[in-house]
Write a protein that holds these residues in place. Structure first.
Motif, short mmCIF file in Angstrom:
data_model
loop_
_atom_site.label_atom_id
_atom_site.label_comp_id
_atom_site.label_asym_id
_atom_site.label_seq_id
_atom_site.Cartn_x
_atom_site.Cartn_y
_atom_site.Cartn_z
N PRO B 57 0.80 -1.23 0.00
CA PRO B 57 0.00 0.00 0.00
C PRO B 57 0.83 1.28 0.00
O PRO B 57 0.54 2.21 -0.75
CB PRO B 57 -0.83 -0.12 1.28
CG PRO B 57 -0.23 -1.23 2.07
CD PRO B 57 0.47 -2.12 1.10
N LEU B 58 1.91 1.30 0.82
CA LEU B 58 2.69 2.53 0.95
C LEU B 58 3.48 2.81 -0.34
O LEU B 58 3.45 3.92 -0.87
CB LEU B 58 3.64 2.41 2.15
CG LEU B 58 4.13 3.74 2.71
CD1 LEU B 58 2.96 4.50 3.31
CD2 LEU B 58 5.18 3.48 3.79
N ALA B 61 1.12 3.91 -3.14
CA ALA B 61 0.71 5.31 -3.05
C ALA B 61 1.86 6.22 -3.45
O ALA B 61 1.68 7.20 -4.18
CB ALA B 61 0.25 5.62 -1.62
N PHE B 62 3.07 5.87 -2.99
CA PHE B 62 4.23 6.71 -3.30
C PHE B 62 4.47 6.75 -4.81
O PHE B 62 4.64 7.82 -5.40
CB PHE B 62 5.47 6.20 -2.58
CG PHE B 62 6.70 7.02 -2.87
CD1 PHE B 62 6.91 8.21 -2.21
CD2 PHE B 62 7.62 6.60 -3.83
CE1 PHE B 62 8.02 8.99 -2.49
CE2 PHE B 62 8.73 7.38 -4.12
CZ PHE B 62 8.92 8.56 -3.44
N LYS B 64 2.46 6.09 -7.28
CA LYS B 64 1.39 6.79 -8.01
C LYS B 64 1.53 8.30 -7.87
O LYS B 64 1.45 9.04 -8.85
CB LYS B 64 0.03 6.35 -7.50
CG LYS B 64 -0.46 5.09 -8.20
CD LYS B 64 -1.74 4.62 -7.60
CE LYS B 64 -2.26 3.44 -8.40
NZ LYS B 64 -3.29 2.72 -7.65
N SER B 65 1.74 8.78 -6.63
CA SER B 65 1.82 10.23 -6.45
C SER B 65 3.04 10.78 -7.17
O SER B 65 2.98 11.88 -7.73
CB SER B 65 1.86 10.58 -4.96
OG SER B 65 3.00 10.01 -4.36
N PHE B 66 4.13 9.99 -7.20
CA PHE B 66 5.34 10.47 -7.89
C PHE B 66 5.07 10.60 -9.39
O PHE B 66 5.40 11.61 -10.01
CB PHE B 66 6.49 9.49 -7.64
CG PHE B 66 7.79 9.95 -8.21
CD1 PHE B 66 8.50 10.98 -7.61
CD2 PHE B 66 8.30 9.37 -9.36
CE1 PHE B 66 9.70 11.42 -8.13
CE2 PHE B 66 9.50 9.81 -9.89
CZ PHE B 66 10.19 10.83 -9.28
N VAL B 68 2.15 10.92 -10.91
CA VAL B 68 1.18 11.97 -11.20
C VAL B 68 1.81 13.35 -11.06
O VAL B 68 1.57 14.24 -11.86
CB VAL B 68 -0.06 11.82 -10.27
CG1 VAL B 68 -0.97 13.02 -10.41
CG2 VAL B 68 -0.81 10.56 -10.62
N ALA B 69 2.66 13.53 -10.02
CA ALA B 69 3.32 14.83 -9.84
C ALA B 69 4.16 15.18 -11.06
O ALA B 69 4.14 16.32 -11.54
CB ALA B 69 4.19 14.81 -8.59
N LEU B 142 -2.58 19.00 -7.02
CA LEU B 142 -2.06 17.65 -7.22
C LEU B 142 -3.03 16.61 -6.67
O LEU B 142 -3.25 15.56 -7.28
CB LEU B 142 -0.69 17.52 -6.54
CG LEU B 142 0.02 16.20 -6.75
CD1 LEU B 142 0.28 15.98 -8.23
CD2 LEU B 142 1.33 16.17 -5.99
N LEU B 143 -3.64 16.94 -5.53
CA LEU B 143 -4.54 15.99 -4.88
C LEU B 143 -5.76 15.69 -5.76
O LEU B 143 -6.25 14.56 -5.77
CB LEU B 143 -4.97 16.56 -3.52
CG LEU B 143 -5.69 15.61 -2.57
CD1 LEU B 143 -4.91 14.34 -2.37
CD2 LEU B 143 -5.92 16.29 -1.24
N MET B 146 -5.64 12.81 -8.13
CA MET B 146 -5.70 11.46 -7.59
C MET B 146 -6.93 10.72 -8.09
O MET B 146 -6.88 9.52 -8.33
CB MET B 146 -5.72 11.54 -6.07
CG MET B 146 -5.76 10.20 -5.38
SD MET B 146 -5.82 10.40 -3.61
CE MET B 146 -7.48 9.91 -3.26
N GLY B 156 -5.36 7.31 -9.88
CA GLY B 156 -4.65 7.34 -8.60
C GLY B 156 -5.31 6.46 -7.58
O GLY B 156 -4.69 5.60 -6.97
N TYR B 157 -6.61 6.66 -7.40
CA TYR B 157 -7.37 5.79 -6.51
C TYR B 157 -8.83 5.86 -6.92
O TYR B 157 -9.35 6.95 -7.12
CB TYR B 157 -7.20 6.23 -5.05
CG TYR B 157 -7.71 5.19 -4.10
CD1 TYR B 157 -6.89 4.15 -3.69
CD2 TYR B 157 -9.01 5.26 -3.63
CE1 TYR B 157 -7.36 3.18 -2.83
CE2 TYR B 157 -9.48 4.28 -2.76
CZ TYR B 157 -8.64 3.25 -2.37
OH TYR B 157 -9.11 2.29 -1.52
N PHE B 159 -11.80 6.23 -5.85
CA PHE B 159 -12.45 6.69 -4.64
C PHE B 159 -13.96 6.63 -4.85
O PHE B 159 -14.48 7.14 -5.84
CB PHE B 159 -12.00 8.11 -4.35
CG PHE B 159 -12.13 8.54 -2.93
CD1 PHE B 159 -12.22 7.62 -1.91
CD2 PHE B 159 -12.15 9.90 -2.63
CE1 PHE B 159 -12.33 8.02 -0.60
CE2 PHE B 159 -12.27 10.31 -1.31
CZ PHE B 159 -12.37 9.36 -0.30
#
Lengths: 117, 376
Positions: B57-58, B61-62, B64-66, B68-69, B142-143, B146, B156-157, B159
């Motif tokens: 999971p960690l 997430a890392f 994906k955020s990297f 996307v950023a 950025l959020l 997601m 990203g997720y 949701f």
């Protein structure tokens, strides 16, 4: 749970990205401050007074209206997902709810709360 | 004399048209490359190392955020070039031309320039707010990416409350703008920030209600599910009587949320210099600009997901289709930007509260009824 972890990671990444770029920029850029450069910009002339003074922003009524309508929208999201199962009763309820809000909106207009000046 | 001017104008127009053609050819090449890249990435996804990262999971997430950023930063380089080129074409001039092929590297050069510029924090400013503001603007931007589905699996997720989450987070950008406006202690900045806040809050209401109309028709709030329902017909085609007015309302509200012309009052250069970022320079300024363009892409992407069939399309893979549609919509927004003049403040607020709010409520009720009886 994973949703919040991912959201936290995205927020953190946004922070780290801005911070690291600004840090890189700090290492590369020149720095030669002088009083004239640090003056507040007002198209050339010396600025008169602070920008931080009291003036009527006229936002109070708009803020109230915003809260009312946005909370309404937030209430209607779960309704919109489920109303097809409930049927006609749900639709009538919703139209009553929106109608009541519409009445309040008309009242606000009548009392000139929607004017900007 | 007049005739000579006219031929010169026509020549310039011809050259500009030639450049646009070149841009389109470049885009086609990019799309081919993107399709190849997509299949390569899909293959890499199956390798054990990437699968392990996906499971954790960690790390997931890392990673994906990297990714996307990086996407958020790099696509803006292209979008700014495209906007300048497009604006040049609309005004019968050339746009950027010298750095790189057809000025393609102009934005990169600009970014490097901004990176090397001296950073000025005015002596009278509130230093802390002034420094925090770019963070407050970029982080929610950025959020929001997601929950933006580039395809059913490229997101990203997934949701469950995606649409609501996207709206809630994207509004937070106004907080950063207000901080910038207040922190600079400059009258132009303060007025710009205050206007931005009032405008974003006001147009948030009809925007949320139009998205609600789509949710009522689709029966789900998750952006991935809303997109997945449109595999055969786009929402705007399948539910045309309610979705076309909803889209028009959405587009108007999105332009206002993005502070784009005709709603660019917060940075109206003819009256407020450049509004809330008047005092910003160098990299801090660059982040406002970056966030503005990224938000533009996000709003267009949201519209594509809600109305234009998300990632579905023939031949090309999903994420590529999504990007094409989104860039197309961003271009439409640029078209509006260079066509329509700016609103006045009181007109802008009056238009929202007296026209858009009741109109969006009517569209919402209509689509609820449509979803109830006609859709079945």
């Amino acid at each position: 749970m994973h949703a919040y972890l991912t959201a936290a990671m995205f927020t953190l990444m946004g922070f780290a990205f801005v911070a690291s770029t600004l840090l890189l920029s700090r290492l590369l850029r020149p720095s030669a401050p002088n009083p004239d450069k640090l003056e507040t910009y007002e198209c050339g002339p010396l600025p008169v007074g602070d920008a931080w003074q009291q003036f009527n922003m006229h936002y109070y009524l708009f803020a109230l209206l915003f809260v009312v309508f946005d909370v309404e929208a937030a209430f209607l999201y779960p309704w919109a997902v489920a109303y097809k199962q409930v049927g006609l009763y749900a639709v009538v309820e919703m139209i009553l709810f929106v109608g009541l809000l519409g009445f309040g909106w008309a009242y606000a207009w009548r009392r000139k709360a929607l004017e900007w000046d | 004399m007049a005739a000579a001017n006219m031929t010169a104008g026509q020549d310039r127009r011809a050259v500009a048209a030639g450049q646009i053609t070149a841009g389109v050819i470049l885009l086609a090449a990019l799309l081919a490359l993107a399709s190849v890249g997509y299949h390569a990435v899909e293959r890499v996804r199956d390798t054990p190392v990437v699968a392990f990262i996906g499971e954790h999971p960690l790390l997931n997430a890392f990673a994906k955020s990297f990714i996307v950023a990086n996407f958020v930063t790099l696509h803006v380089l292209f979008l700014i070039w495209w906007e300048r080129k497009f604006a040049g074409w609309m005004q019968a001039r050339l746009g950027p031309k010298h750095v790189g092929w057809n000025g393609l590297a102009q934005t990169v050069a600009d970014a490097v320039k901004l990176l090397l510029k001296e950073d000025i924090i005015p002596a009278k400013a509130d230093g802390r707010l002034f420094v925090i503001a770019p963070f407050l603007v970029f982080m929610p931007t950025l959020l929001t990416f997601m929950v933006l589905p580039f395809s059913a699996s490229w997101v990203g997720y997934n949701f469950g409350l995606g649409a609501l989450f996207a709206l809630a987070v994207s509004t937070n950008v106004s907080l950063g703008i207000l901080a910038a406006g207040w922190g600079a202690n400059n009258k132009y900045s303060l007025l710009g920030g205050a206007r931005a806040c009032a405008q974003v809050l006001a147009y948030e209401v009809p925007l949320a209600i139009t998205v609600l109309a789509v949710v009522a028709v689709s029966g789900t709030v998750s952006l991935v599910d809303i997109g997945a329902q449109q595999s055969r017909w786009w929402n705007i085609v399948a539910h045309a009587p309610v979705m076309i007015p909803a889209f028009v309302l959405f587009l108007i509200c999105a332009l206002a949320e993005l502070n784009r012309t005709p709603f660019d009052l917060p940075e109206a250069e003819s009256e407020l210099v450049s509004g809330f970022h008047t005092e910003y320079s160098g990299m801090r300024f660059a982040f406002f600009y970056l966030a503005e363009f990224a938000n533009n892409f996000f709003m267009a992407g949201l519209a594509v997901t809600l109305f234009f069939g998300g990632w579905f399309g023939p031949l090309l893979p999903g994420p590529v289709w999504f990007t094409i549609k989104t860039v197309g919509l961003v271009t439409a927004m640029m078209w509006i930007r260079w066509t329509v003049p700016r609103f006045r403040v009181d007109q802008m607020m009056g238009f929202c509260w007296k026209v858009l709010v009741p109109a969006s409520l009517v569209v919402f009720c209509a689509s609820a009824l449509w979803g109830m009886w006609v859709q079945r």
